[in-house]
Every structure is written in structure tokens, then in C-alpha cells.
Design a protein around this motif. Structure first.
Motif, PDB file in Angstrom:
ATOM      1  N   ASN A  24       0.811  -1.218   0.000  1.00  0.00           N
ATOM      2  CA  ASN A  24       0.000   0.000   0.000  1.00  0.00           C
ATOM      3  C   ASN A  24       0.842   1.264   0.000  1.00  0.00           C
ATOM      4  OD1 ASN A  24      -1.921  -1.884   0.322  1.00  0.00           O
ATOM      5  ND2 ASN A  24      -2.585  -1.247   2.361  1.00  0.00           N
ATOM      6  N   THR A  58      -1.275   0.562   8.508  1.00  0.00           N
ATOM      7  CA  THR A  58      -1.626  -0.803   8.164  1.00  0.00           C
ATOM      8  C   THR A  58      -1.000  -1.739   9.177  1.00  0.00           C
ATOM      9  OG1 THR A  58       0.316  -1.059   6.745  1.00  0.00           O
ATOM     10  CG2 THR A  58      -1.700  -0.267   5.699  1.00  0.00           C
ATOM     11  N   LEU A  85     -15.174  -0.827   4.823  1.00  0.00           N
ATOM     12  CA  LEU A  85     -14.130  -1.264   5.749  1.00  0.00           C
ATOM     13  C   LEU A  85     -14.480  -0.924   7.190  1.00  0.00           C
ATOM     14  CD1 LEU A  85     -10.953  -0.209   3.725  1.00  0.00           C
ATOM     15  CD2 LEU A  85     -12.129  -2.419   3.734  1.00  0.00           C
ATOM     16  N   CYS A  89     -13.592   1.322   0.600  1.00  0.00           N
ATOM     17  CA  CYS A  89     -12.612   1.217  -0.480  1.00  0.00           C
ATOM     18  C   CYS A  89     -13.397   1.194  -1.778  1.00  0.00           C
ATOM     19  CB  CYS A  89     -11.784  -0.058  -0.328  1.00  0.00           C
ATOM     20  SG  CYS A  89     -10.602  -0.337  -1.679  1.00  0.00           S
ATOM     21  N   LEU A 113     -13.119  -8.583   0.877  1.00  0.00           N
ATOM     22  CA  LEU A 113     -12.378  -8.470   2.131  1.00  0.00           C
ATOM     23  C   LEU A 113     -12.192  -9.855   2.732  1.00  0.00           C
ATOM     24  CD1 LEU A 113     -11.232  -6.301   4.161  1.00  0.00           C
ATOM     25  CD2 LEU A 113     -13.427  -6.499   5.360  1.00  0.00           C
ATOM     26  N   GLY A 153     -10.273  -9.801   7.871  1.00  0.00           N
ATOM     27  CA  GLY A 153     -10.235  -8.362   7.656  1.00  0.00           C
ATOM     28  C   GLY A 153      -8.864  -7.794   7.368  1.00  0.00           C
ATOM     29  N   ILE A 184      -7.387  -6.983   1.430  1.00  0.00           N
ATOM     30  CA  ILE A 184      -8.324  -6.643   0.364  1.00  0.00           C
ATOM     31  C   ILE A 184      -7.814  -7.296  -0.907  1.00  0.00           C
ATOM     32  CG2 ILE A 184      -9.273  -4.786  -1.067  1.00  0.00           C
ATOM     33  CD1 ILE A 184      -8.929  -2.931   1.372  1.00  0.00           C
ATOM     34  N   LYS A 220      -2.771  -4.954   1.800  1.00  0.00           N
ATOM     35  CA  LYS A 220      -3.023  -4.864   3.236  1.00  0.00           C
ATOM     36  C   LYS A 220      -4.186  -3.916   3.493  1.00  0.00           C
ATOM     37  CE  LYS A 220       1.744  -5.672   4.779  1.00  0.00           C
ATOM     38  NZ  LYS A 220       2.899  -5.092   5.495  1.00  0.00           N
ATOM     39  N   THR A 221      -5.092  -4.330   4.360  1.00  0.00           N
ATOM     40  CA  THR A 221      -6.199  -3.459   4.723  1.00  0.00           C
ATOM     41  C   THR A 221      -5.689  -2.317   5.594  1.00  0.00           C
ATOM     42  OG1 THR A 221      -7.715  -5.332   4.697  1.00  0.00           O
ATOM     43  CG2 THR A 221      -8.457  -3.337   5.824  1.00  0.00           C
TER      44      THR A 221
END
Length: 358
Positions: free
Chosen positions: A6, A24, A261, A267, A302, A306, A309, A322-323
Motif C-alpha cells: 500500500n 496498516t 471497511l 474502499c 475483504l 479483515g 483486500i 493490506k487493509t
């Protein structure tokens, strides 16, 4: 090759505010991106295991697992459909998978054994475009002609509900947590609320100039966000479906997919190939968290924990990200912005024809 982290996309010039730092979980390992032999049309994480299901343009559905080191393993492939996969959904208990396709059929599959539990051929007169799973027994499907059907596995072979309240394709469907209300977006530019319990249309919005393509229920179910073909997020108050309470332009192309999210952050997957982190009310595009180059984002999902993504695009790749830590999102002071509706992109009018040609 591993998916790009990310961090590489946080200060993209296309963001409203490039100074937001989105935290993250640094301990999360990003799985390898999946290079698929055919164009991917829908993806869905397994709801209880580190696995993902991928549907493609030829009607194949493939199950992959991923390990703690980020390695992806192909487990099995299902070929129950004769044409493009439009929807892949997994029940909350992780035991059952539903698939629906352009061949007008839907299938129910046991995820543990891989056995086909039911195949509903000729489920619609038009090609199925979207689906929503309520539980292991109840599913809804929407087709290219604007028809919605509800299926109860205990009362097959026919549907238990059929509605024709739209003049164009059913682009997305999202069920409220109460399992009594279904939100429906359509290519005719409307948002509809269907009372599942009473099996009838509750209310439909006015007709907007642009296709409604994606949906998200936000703010503890007090708001519903629709992504449209002009790159605007149309925001409705729950229960006030007639017209929007707010709108937020800012995307450079159609908003083809959305993934909540948290109650405040979504997102978005855009026609320009970028995944954006967006805060709702106050409205702000916080960062770019991923990209598929110039290829539109077809689907977002997702992971069961969690932490990840996944996104799919026309570039024949499924990528993992990475979420972001949404609790650490800070909203810019000048982020709220309203705008008038603009004319519809002409190529959005050909969206359905594009899939038909494929």
C-alpha cells in the motif's frame, strides 16, 4: 511476484489530500498476485479460511488458498457454467458457495467436498448480472433486464419472489443486517429498497442521469452510498429513498465496485484502475491504496480476518493489499465537497453490450 504494498500509492496526485497517513498492520503478509489464464469477472474471499474464489469469463470458478508466507495454491476448478461468471458468493458459515452466470443459471456448491448441490438452469429469461446471499437457504439474483428473483433452497424449483421494477440491469444488491431489506442499484439510475419479508418494493428513488453501479451501507445503516458512472458517490439517508442527501464527486471514472471497511470508510474500485480509501461524511478521498494500471477494477472483496483486500481487473490478475487501519484515518479539514450531476459517460451506456460481446 508479490503484490505491491500500500505504501507505494499513498501520495498519488489523484488524491484529494496527499498528506493523510493511513496505518496498516505491518505483520500481515501479502499473498502473491494470481495471474489468471482468462479475464477475471468476480472474486470472493472464503468467509472462514485463508482462501479466495475466482470466476472468469469462460465460466470457470477456481478456488485458491494462500499460506502465511504469501504463497498461493490452486485447489480445484468448477466448470458448471457455460458462459461468463457474473457472481461468486460464499455463505457466512463458509460451507456453501453460490455462483451465477451469463448463461442464466445459478449453482449451489459444497465448499468442503466440491460437490454440486443444485443447479438452477434457465433461472432468468435474461442473463444474471448480480446476486446476494442471505444465508445458506436464501439467495437473490438480478438480471440484465431489471428482474429480481428470490430463491429458497427449501422451496425449489421456482423462485419465491419475482419483481420487475427496473428498466435496466441490476448492477448490485446489498442486504441489511436485519435480513428484511434489500438495497438494489440499477443501470437505469435508481436505488430501490425491497422488503424481503413482504416480498415487494418498498420505495424507489427518482431517476438519475447516470448508471448506479455499486452499493455500500454505512454509518450504522443510517446512510446508503451509491457509486455511479460519472465518478460521484451519491449518498442517501436510510428510509429517504426519493433523493440524495449528499453527493461527493472526486473519482476520475465510474465507481464500479465498493467495499465497506468500517462504518465511516470504504474502499472504491474505479474505472481508472485505482483503489481509493474514502471517508464518508465528512467526505474525503484519503489515499490510493492500490492500482491495476489503466484497467478498471471489476471486483473487491475483504478477507475473513479483515487483514486483506483483494481486487480483480481486466488485466487478468487478482491482487492483494493490506487493509489500512481505518481507525487511524484523519479527515482533511477542506474535504467536504458537493457538486451537480454531470452528463453520463457514453461508454457506460455500452457496459451491458461489452459483457454480451465477451
Amino acid at each position: 511476484m508479490h503484490s505491491t504494498s500500500n505504501q507505494d500509492y499513498r501520495n498519488d496526485d489523484d488524491c484529494d489530500n496527499g498528506n493523510h497517513a493511513v496505518a496498516t498492520n505491518e505483520e500481515t503478509t501479502i499473498p502473491d498476485s494470481i495471474a489468471c489464464p482468462q479475464q477475471v469477472t468476480d472474486i470472493c474471499f472464503h468467509t472462514t479460511k485463508p482462501a479466495i474464489i475466482v470466476g472468469d469469463i469462460l465460466g470457470k470458478v477456481t478456488l485458491y488458498s494462500y499460506d502465511d508466507e504469501g504463497k498461493v495454491h490452486e485447489l480445484r476448478t468448477h466448470e458448471h457454467h457455460k458462459k461468463t461468471i457474473r457472481c461468486v458468493r460464499v455463505t457466512a458459515d463458509g460451507q456453501t458457495m453460490f455462483t451465477a452466470g451469463k448463461d442464466k443459471s445459478w449453482c449451489k456448491v459444497d465448499l468442503e467436498s466440491g460437490a454440486l448441490l443444485h443447479e438452477q438452469s434457465k433461472a432468468h429469461e435474461g442473463a444474471i448480472y448480480s446476486a446476494e446471499v442471505i444465508d445458506s437457504n436464501v439467495m437473490l439474483t438480478g438480471d440484465e433486464d431489471g428482474v429480481i428473483k428470490m430463491w429458497d433452497m427449501r422451496r425449489l424449483p421456482g423462485p419465491v419472489m419475482e419483481l420487475k421494477e427496473n428498466d435496466d440491469y441490476i448492477s448490485d444488491m446489498v442486504c441489511h443486517d436485519d435480513r428484511k431489506h434489500l438495497l438494489v442499484s440499477s443501470g437505469d439510475g435508481t436505488l430501490s429498497c425491497v422488503n424481503i419479508k413482504n416480498r415487494k418494493l418498498e420505495l424507489q428513488s427518482e431517476l438519475f442521469d447516470s448508471d448506479f453501479l455499486s452499493l455500500a451501507i454505512m454509518k450504522n445503516a443510517s446512510k446508503v452510498v451509491c457509486g455511479d458512472g460519472d465518478g460521484t458517490l451519491q449518498i442517501f439517508n436510510w428510509g429517504e429513498w426519493g433523493n440524495v442527501s449528499d453527493r461527493y464527486p472526486g473519482h476520475s471514472g465510474s465507481i464500479d465496485s465498493m467495499l465497506p471497511l468500517s462504518e465511516d470508510v470504504i474502499c472504491t474500485g474505479c474505472e481508472d484502475g485505482k483503489l481509493r480509501l474514502v471517508h464518508i461524511l465528512p467526505n474525503s478521498i484519503e489515499s490510493i491504496i492500490g492500482s491495476h494500471g489503466d484497467f478498471p477494477i471489476q471486483s473487491l472483496t475483504l478477507s475473513h480476518d479483515g487483514a486483506l483486500i483483494a481486487s480483480a481487473s481486466h488485466d487478468e490478475h487478482v491482487k492483494f493489499w493490506k487493509t489500512p487501519d481505518v481507525d487511524k484515518v484523519t479527515v482533511g479539514s477542506h474535504s467536504k465537497r458537493k457538486g451537480k450531476k454531470v452528463g453520463k459517460h457514453e461508454k457506460l451506456k455500452e457496459r451491458k453490450a461489452f459483457f454480451n460481446d465477451l
